[in-house]
Design a protein around this motif. Structure first.
Motif, PDB file in Angstrom:
ATOM      1  N   VAL A 154     -10.564  20.130  -6.499  1.00 30.90           N
ATOM      2  CA  VAL A 154     -10.821  19.525  -5.182  1.00 30.90           C
ATOM      3  C   VAL A 154     -11.119  18.043  -5.373  1.00 30.90           C
ATOM      4  O   VAL A 154     -11.962  17.667  -6.196  1.00 30.90           O
ATOM      5  CB  VAL A 154     -12.010  20.208  -4.476  1.00 30.90           C
ATOM      6  N   GLU A 155     -10.429  17.194  -4.617  1.00 36.61           N
ATOM      7  CA  GLU A 155     -10.637  15.746  -4.691  1.00 36.61           C
ATOM      8  C   GLU A 155     -10.407  15.134  -3.311  1.00 36.61           C
ATOM      9  O   GLU A 155      -9.398  15.421  -2.660  1.00 36.61           O
ATOM     10  CB  GLU A 155      -9.675  15.128  -5.707  1.00 36.61           C
ATOM     11  N   GLY A 156     -11.329  14.301  -2.851  1.00 37.68           N
ATOM     12  CA  GLY A 156     -11.200  13.680  -1.550  1.00 37.68           C
ATOM     13  C   GLY A 156     -10.069  12.666  -1.499  1.00 37.68           C
ATOM     14  O   GLY A 156      -9.809  11.975  -2.484  1.00 37.68           O
ATOM     15  N   VAL A 157      -9.402  12.574  -0.350  1.00 38.97           N
ATOM     16  CA  VAL A 157      -8.317  11.605  -0.176  1.00 38.97           C
ATOM     17  C   VAL A 157      -8.879  10.210   0.047  1.00 38.97           C
ATOM     18  O   VAL A 157      -8.503   9.255  -0.637  1.00 38.97           O
ATOM     19  CB  VAL A 157      -7.405  12.004   1.012  1.00 38.97           C
ATOM     20  N   ALA A 158      -9.790  10.066   1.009  1.00 37.10           N
ATOM     21  CA  ALA A 158     -10.389   8.762   1.312  1.00 37.10           C
ATOM     22  C   ALA A 158     -11.582   8.977   2.230  1.00 37.10           C
ATOM     23  O   ALA A 158     -11.651   9.971   2.958  1.00 37.10           O
ATOM     24  CB  ALA A 158      -9.382   7.827   1.981  1.00 37.10           C
ATOM     25  N   GLU A 159     -12.517   8.045   2.191  1.00 38.59           N
ATOM     26  CA  GLU A 159     -13.633   8.079   3.129  1.00 38.59           C
ATOM     27  C   GLU A 159     -13.149   7.543   4.477  1.00 38.59           C
ATOM     28  O   GLU A 159     -12.419   6.556   4.540  1.00 38.59           O
ATOM     29  CB  GLU A 159     -14.789   7.226   2.610  1.00 38.59           C
ATOM     30  N   GLU A 160     -13.527   8.222   5.536  1.00 41.22           N
ATOM     31  CA  GLU A 160     -13.090   7.855   6.880  1.00 41.22           C
ATOM     32  C   GLU A 160     -14.288   7.382   7.702  1.00 41.22           C
ATOM     33  O   GLU A 160     -15.415   7.796   7.469  1.00 41.22           O
ATOM     34  CB  GLU A 160     -12.455   9.055   7.582  1.00 41.22           C
ATOM     35  N   GLU A 161     -14.028   6.562   8.696  1.00 38.11           N
ATOM     36  CA  GLU A 161     -15.053   6.167   9.653  1.00 38.11           C
ATOM     37  C   GLU A 161     -14.700   6.756  11.008  1.00 38.11           C
ATOM     38  O   GLU A 161     -13.540   6.702  11.437  1.00 38.11           O
ATOM     39  CB  GLU A 161     -15.146   4.649   9.754  1.00 38.11           C
ATOM     40  N   PHE A 162     -15.680   7.342  11.672  1.00 35.11           N
ATOM     41  CA  PHE A 162     -15.464   7.932  12.983  1.00 35.11           C
ATOM     42  C   PHE A 162     -16.001   7.001  14.059  1.00 35.11           C
ATOM     43  O   PHE A 162     -17.166   6.574  14.005  1.00 35.11           O
ATOM     44  CB  PHE A 162     -16.141   9.301  13.071  1.00 35.11           C
ATOM     45  N   VAL A 267      -6.328  19.895  -2.719  1.00 30.92           N
ATOM     46  CA  VAL A 267      -6.778  21.199  -3.212  1.00 30.92           C
ATOM     47  C   VAL A 267      -5.612  21.904  -3.902  1.00 30.92           C
ATOM     48  O   VAL A 267      -4.495  21.934  -3.368  1.00 30.92           O
ATOM     49  CB  VAL A 267      -7.296  22.076  -2.049  1.00 30.92           C
ATOM     50  N   CYS A 268      -5.874  22.452  -5.071  1.00 32.57           N
ATOM     51  CA  CYS A 268      -4.883  23.295  -5.752  1.00 32.57           C
ATOM     52  C   CYS A 268      -5.556  23.985  -6.928  1.00 32.57           C
ATOM     53  O   CYS A 268      -6.631  23.571  -7.375  1.00 32.57           O
ATOM     54  CB  CYS A 268      -3.678  22.473  -6.236  1.00 32.57           C
ATOM     55  N   PRO A 269      -4.964  25.053  -7.448  1.00 33.11           N
ATOM     56  CA  PRO A 269      -5.472  25.637  -8.696  1.00 33.11           C
ATOM     57  C   PRO A 269      -5.380  24.604  -9.823  1.00 33.11           C
ATOM     58  O   PRO A 269      -4.445  23.795  -9.853  1.00 33.11           O
ATOM     59  CB  PRO A 269      -4.524  26.819  -8.949  1.00 33.11           C
ATOM     60  N   PHE A 281       2.701  13.471  -7.451  1.00 35.83           N
ATOM     61  CA  PHE A 281       2.284  13.426  -6.048  1.00 35.83           C
ATOM     62  C   PHE A 281       0.815  13.042  -5.927  1.00 35.83           C
ATOM     63  O   PHE A 281       0.450  12.230  -5.066  1.00 35.83           O
ATOM     64  CB  PHE A 281       2.529  14.788  -5.386  1.00 35.83           C
ATOM     65  N   LEU A 282      -0.022  13.584  -6.795  1.00 39.17           N
ATOM     66  CA  LEU A 282      -1.449  13.267  -6.720  1.00 39.17           C
ATOM     67  C   LEU A 282      -1.712  11.809  -7.076  1.00 39.17           C
ATOM     68  O   LEU A 282      -2.550  11.150  -6.435  1.00 39.17           O
ATOM     69  CB  LEU A 282      -2.250  14.199  -7.640  1.00 39.17           C
ATOM     70  N   ASP A 283      -1.015  11.285  -8.067  1.00 42.79           N
ATOM     71  CA  ASP A 283      -1.194   9.868  -8.419  1.00 42.79           C
ATOM     72  C   ASP A 283      -0.794   8.971  -7.255  1.00 42.79           C
ATOM     73  O   ASP A 283      -1.471   7.980  -6.958  1.00 42.79           O
ATOM     74  CB  ASP A 283      -0.353   9.529  -9.656  1.00 42.79           C
ATOM     75  N   LEU A 285      -0.748   9.850  -4.035  1.00 42.85           N
ATOM     76  CA  LEU A 285      -1.701  10.064  -2.941  1.00 42.85           C
ATOM     77  C   LEU A 285      -3.008   9.318  -3.206  1.00 42.85           C
ATOM     78  O   LEU A 285      -3.587   8.717  -2.291  1.00 42.85           O
ATOM     79  CB  LEU A 285      -1.960  11.563  -2.784  1.00 42.85           C
ATOM     80  N   ARG A 286      -3.459   9.327  -4.445  1.00 45.32           N
ATOM     81  CA  ARG A 286      -4.673   8.569  -4.789  1.00 45.32           C
ATOM     82  C   ARG A 286      -4.475   7.082  -4.535  1.00 45.32           C
ATOM     83  O   ARG A 286      -5.354   6.397  -4.010  1.00 45.32           O
ATOM     84  CB  ARG A 286      -5.028   8.799  -6.253  1.00 45.32           C
ATOM     85  N   SER A 287      -3.318   6.567  -4.945  1.00 43.51           N
ATOM     86  CA  SER A 287      -3.027   5.153  -4.760  1.00 43.51           C
ATOM     87  C   SER A 287      -3.000   4.788  -3.280  1.00 43.51           C
ATOM     88  O   SER A 287      -3.572   3.773  -2.861  1.00 43.51           O
ATOM     89  CB  SER A 287      -1.693   4.806  -5.424  1.00 43.51           C
ATOM     90  N   GLU A 288      -2.340   5.616  -2.468  1.00 44.75           N
ATOM     91  CA  GLU A 288      -2.257   5.354  -1.033  1.00 44.75           C
ATOM     92  C   GLU A 288      -3.636   5.449  -0.377  1.00 44.75           C
ATOM     93  O   GLU A 288      -3.988   4.641   0.486  1.00 44.75           O
ATOM     94  CB  GLU A 288      -1.294   6.341  -0.374  1.00 44.75           C
ATOM     95  N   GLY A 289      -4.419   6.446  -0.781  1.00 44.49           N
ATOM     96  CA  GLY A 289      -5.758   6.607  -0.211  1.00 44.49           C
ATOM     97  C   GLY A 289      -6.666   5.442  -0.551  1.00 44.49           C
ATOM     98  O   GLY A 289      -7.403   4.938   0.309  1.00 44.49           O
ATOM     99  N   SER A 290      -6.622   4.984  -1.792  1.00 40.51           N
ATOM    100  CA  SER A 290      -7.454   3.855  -2.214  1.00 40.51           C
ATOM    101  C   SER A 290      -7.047   2.572  -1.495  1.00 40.51           C
ATOM    102  O   SER A 290      -7.902   1.783  -1.069  1.00 40.51           O
ATOM    103  CB  SER A 290      -7.337   3.653  -3.725  1.00 40.51           C
ATOM    104  N   ALA A 291      -5.735   2.367  -1.343  1.00 40.52           N
ATOM    105  CA  ALA A 291      -5.251   1.171  -0.656  1.00 40.52           C
ATOM    106  C   ALA A 291      -5.657   1.191   0.809  1.00 40.52           C
ATOM    107  O   ALA A 291      -6.066   0.163   1.377  1.00 40.52           O
ATOM    108  CB  ALA A 291      -3.737   1.078  -0.792  1.00 40.52           C
ATOM    109  N   TRP A 292      -5.548   2.354   1.437  1.00 38.51           N
ATOM    110  CA  TRP A 292      -5.962   2.454   2.847  1.00 38.51           C
ATOM    111  C   TRP A 292      -7.438   2.147   3.000  1.00 38.51           C
ATOM    112  O   TRP A 292      -7.851   1.407   3.894  1.00 38.51           O
ATOM    113  CB  TRP A 292      -5.668   3.863   3.393  1.00 38.51           C
ATOM    114  N   GLN A 293      -8.254   2.731   2.126  1.00 38.30           N
ATOM    115  CA  GLN A 293      -9.694   2.533   2.233  1.00 38.30           C
ATOM    116  C   GLN A 293     -10.065   1.074   2.031  1.00 38.30           C
ATOM    117  O   GLN A 293     -10.929   0.535   2.729  1.00 38.30           O
ATOM    118  CB  GLN A 293     -10.406   3.430   1.218  1.00 38.30           C
ATOM    119  N   ALA A 294      -9.426   0.414   1.084  1.00 42.42           N
ATOM    120  CA  ALA A 294      -9.724  -0.998   0.832  1.00 42.42           C
ATOM    121  C   ALA A 294      -9.374  -1.878   2.032  1.00 42.42           C
ATOM    122  O   ALA A 294     -10.071  -2.845   2.332  1.00 42.42           O
ATOM    123  CB  ALA A 294      -8.952  -1.474  -0.401  1.00 42.42           C
ATOM    124  N   ARG A 295      -8.301  -1.513   2.741  1.00 36.31           N
ATOM    125  CA  ARG A 295      -7.866  -2.311   3.901  1.00 36.31           C
ATOM    126  C   ARG A 295      -8.676  -2.023   5.159  1.00 36.31           C
ATOM    127  O   ARG A 295      -8.901  -2.915   5.977  1.00 36.31           O
ATOM    128  CB  ARG A 295      -6.392  -2.047   4.209  1.00 36.31           C
TER     129      ARG A 295
END
Length: 300
Positions: A154-162, A267-269, A281-283, A285-295
């Motif tokens: 289990v690994e989070g995609v990105a922190e979100e603000e509501f 999430v995956c086994p 795919f995970l690499d 997704l991590r890159s996209e999530g980190s870039a989104w969060q930084a922006r």
């Protein structure tokens, strides 16, 4: 010493599948034949590579090291073999994700991943139903929740603000105090981890009047309703990225309380992480999530 190519291939297939019977089905042989090939390889190497556990198998420490060492070479041989036959090598990747995450965040980015990996054929299933990895042929799931699923990677995609959000013709950006919101129609995403009751508590607001509500069981419906001027939604900046960037949604509250959560999880086994297609795919997704969060997420 002659290299036992057949036995190595059988071991790799069983280790990747996590099951003798699944490997046998994939190779069109009997489970007994798979076991015999693996035993022969273990005898030749002088180490135990895997042990049975229930209906599956578990790699020993030596088996883990051996599998990690040979995986790229095995996949390279398969690709080269298909190429020399005149076929384009295709690897299928199946991803499951929530409908809102799929439509609002993943799809606008997915083309770049596929362009960079033309030999991957991807299937995207948009559903909120959690995957039963023991029965369903899903490589990776992006699951909505709190991140607590024992026994899985289990690994989070990105922190979100509501934030509260509405169409600019409904209420202009920064035009309202938090205390004024109970007088407006409030759009609820009933499965969201951020709800209006908690938001009002953080904002120091004690609503005295009954809320005018409209409720949806999908966040993308709540977002679209807000864009149409139906009321004010409380939604994630991750999911509202396009609407906020285009100005179709604005935050009408002058000083909203800060609500930050991780609600989307990879999430995956753990044994799926051995597969090259999953790692790629995970690499990404991590890159996209980190870039989104930084922006999009200012420092707290």
């Amino acid at each position: 010493m002659q290299i036992p190519i057949r036995a190595i291939w059988v071991f790799h297939t069983a280790a990747r599948a996590g099951s003798i019977s699944k490997a046998a089905e994939e190779l069109s042989v009997t489970p007994s034949a798979v076991s015999q090939q693996i035993q022969a390889l273990e005898v030749q190497l002088g180490v135990t590579l895997m042990t049975r556990m229930g209906r599956g198998i578990v790699l020993t420490e030596a088996g883990e090291r051996y599998f990690a060492t040979i995986t790229d070479e095995i996949e390279g041989i398969a690709e080269a073999t298909n190429t020399i036959r005149g076929y384009r090598s295709i690897t299928a990747l199946t991803v499951r994700a929530t409908p809102t995450f799929s439509a609002k965040w993943l799809l606008p980015r997915l083309g770049s991943f596929l362009d960079n990996h033309p030999d991957l054929e991807m299937r995207l299933d948009g559903t909120n139903e959690p995957t039963d990895f023991n029965r369903e042929l899903v490589d990776v799931e992006i699951r909505h929740g709190d991140g607590r699923w024992p026994g899985l990677f289990v690994e989070g995609v990105a922190e979100e603000e509501f934030l509260p959000a509405c169409a600019p013709h409904y209420a202009a950006a920064g035009s309202l105090d938090a205390a004024a919101l109970p007088g407006h129609r409030l759009i609820h995403s009933v499965k969201s981890q951020a709800q209006w009751g908690r938001w009002f508590s953080l904002a120091g607001v004690d609503p005295k009047e009954r809320w005018r509500r409209v409720l949806f069981d999908r966040s993308h419906m709540a977002i679209d309703a807000a864009v149409d001027g139906m009321g004010i939604a409380l939604e994630s900046t991750l999911m509202m990225e396009s609407e906020l960037a285009s100005g179709r949604l604005v935050c009408p509250v002058r000083t909203p309380p800060q609500v930050r959560l991780i609600t989307q999880w990879i999430v995956c086994p753990r044994d799926h992480l051995r597969q090259k297609k999953v790692r790629l795919f995970l690499d990404w997704l991590r890159s996209e999530g980190s870039a989104w969060q930084a922006r999009n997420l200012p420092a707290a």
